[in-house]
Design a protein around this motif. Structure first.
Motif, PDB file in Angstrom:
ATOM      1  N   LEU A  82       4.791  27.384  13.628  1.00 62.27           N
ATOM      2  CA  LEU A  82       3.966  26.264  14.127  1.00 62.27           C
ATOM      3  C   LEU A  82       4.368  26.097  15.591  1.00 62.27           C
ATOM      4  N   ALA A  83       5.624  26.177  16.147  1.00 54.39           N
ATOM      5  CA  ALA A  83       6.289  25.797  17.490  1.00 54.39           C
ATOM      6  C   ALA A  83       5.429  26.903  18.335  1.00 54.39           C
ATOM      7  N   GLY A  87      -0.346  24.502  22.644  1.00 57.34           N
ATOM      8  CA  GLY A  87      -1.034  23.121  22.767  1.00 57.34           C
ATOM      9  C   GLY A  87      -0.794  22.396  21.862  1.00 57.34           C
ATOM     10  N   LEU A  88      -0.123  22.448  20.560  1.00 59.94           N
ATOM     11  CA  LEU A  88      -0.052  21.802  19.435  1.00 59.94           C
ATOM     12  C   LEU A  88       0.867  20.697  19.570  1.00 59.94           C
ATOM     13  N   VAL A  89       0.059  19.478  19.078  1.00 58.90           N
ATOM     14  CA  VAL A  89       0.922  18.058  18.848  1.00 58.90           C
ATOM     15  C   VAL A  89       1.161  17.683  17.427  1.00 58.90           C
ATOM     16  N   ARG A  98       6.192  11.718  18.379  1.00 53.86           N
ATOM     17  CA  ARG A  98       5.390  12.691  18.611  1.00 53.86           C
ATOM     18  C   ARG A  98       6.151  13.862  19.452  1.00 53.86           C
ATOM     19  N   TRP A  99       5.741  14.967  18.700  1.00 57.71           N
ATOM     20  CA  TRP A  99       6.281  16.168  19.416  1.00 57.71           C
ATOM     21  C   TRP A  99       5.307  16.867  20.103  1.00 57.71           C
ATOM     22  N   GLU A 100       5.489  17.308  21.241  1.00 56.04           N
ATOM     23  CA  GLU A 100       4.343  18.008  22.414  1.00 56.04           C
ATOM     24  C   GLU A 100       5.321  18.766  23.132  1.00 56.04           C
ATOM     25  N   ALA A 101       4.835  19.800  23.452  1.00 54.38           N
ATOM     26  CA  ALA A 101       5.509  20.778  24.498  1.00 54.38           C
ATOM     27  C   ALA A 101       7.109  20.745  24.302  1.00 54.38           C
TER      28      ALA A 101
END
Length: 268
Positions: A82-83, A87-89, A98-101
């Motif tokens: 998944l990582a 651009g996955l949030v 929230r996980w992003e970048a």
């Protein structure tokens, strides 16, 4: 898989750059298992999501899990994780984290969790098969491994509700689970805020459990074309009455998303 005729899906296919694809994790991208720590993403899901992410406006996972846990369970022995999805949030704890970048942002944990952990040990003492899952910012009580899961869940409902009220938390019911978590956020609010942030012109959300009803309602209220996909199971039938398409569990979700990818590529 042949895609059904639906206005929401047609809007996504016609204008993929404006589409947000939202997904639950457990029961939707990952099969339900007796021990939550033993869950694992469907082996084909990361690759399909990676393909999808290059074709649509955004892919977001909205889950009760902490984002870090979803990422850890989103790794596959071979192939992408998944990582690796561009651009996955991940909106974890129902949108509280929230996980992003590669970075996680979150408010402080709610007060009262230490008392919850101590009291749940007393409440569940002597109950064979009950599992208390510490999710850092929430605590969940699972009865799936009990001799009679439904009876165990029913017996826990009242004392768990009293405990939650005592410390200012709310109870989120699910598939043989009662989760005590912070108030003020749910999957619907998290999804609505994300749609506004990304200026979405269409939305798809896939879920499997009672906690996903709020996200389904957010799709209805969004004022843009939408599609609600139910990851079907024999355990939860309420969701099917509020959905547009029912597929067969996580494998069905992955197959459906794969068909969307094929249709988008064909339409280029």
């Amino acid at each position: 898989m042949k895609l059904p005729a639906h206005d929401g899906l047609a809007a996504i296919l016609a204008d993929p750059a404006g589409a947000v694809i939202g997904l639950d994790f457990d029961g939707t991208l990952s099969p339900i298992v007796a021990d939550p720590a033993a869950a694992a993403v469907h082996p084909d899901a990361p690759a399909v999501l990676a393909d999808l992410a290059t074709l649509v406006g955004a892919v977001v996972i909205v889950t009760g899990r902490p984002p870090g846990t979803a990422l850890a369970l989103g790794a596959t022995p071979a192939g992408p994780s998944l990582a690796d999805v561009p651009g996955l949030v991940i909106l974890g704890h129902y949108g509280m984290e929230r996980w992003e970048a590669g970075r996680i942002s979150a408010p402080p944990p709610p007060p009262g969790l230490d008392l919850v952990r101590a009291e749940l040990s007393t409440i569940t003492a002597g109950m064979t098969g009950v599992l208390v899952e510490d999710k850092d910012r929430a605590v969940a009580v699972h009865t799936r491994r009990c001799p009679d899961p439904e009876a165990a869940l029913a017996s826990l409902a009242e004392p768990v509700a009293r405990l939650a009220e005592q410390v200012g938390l709310v109870v989120e019911p699910g598939r043989f689970v009662l989760e005590l978590r912070s108030p003020g956020m749910d999957k619907g609010r998290a999804l609505s805020a994300f749609l506004a942030e990304r200026k979405a012109r269409s939305v798809l959300f896939a879920g499997d459990d009672l906690g996903d009803l709020a996200a389904f309602e957010a799709v209805e209220r969004a004022g843009i074309p939408g599609l609600r996909v139910c990851s079907g199971s024999a355990e939860v039938v309420e969701l099917a009455a509020h959905t547009d398409i029912v597929v067969d569990g996580p494998a069905g979700v992955v197959a459906f998303l794969g068909a969307v990818v094929e249709a988008l590529r064909a339409g280029r």
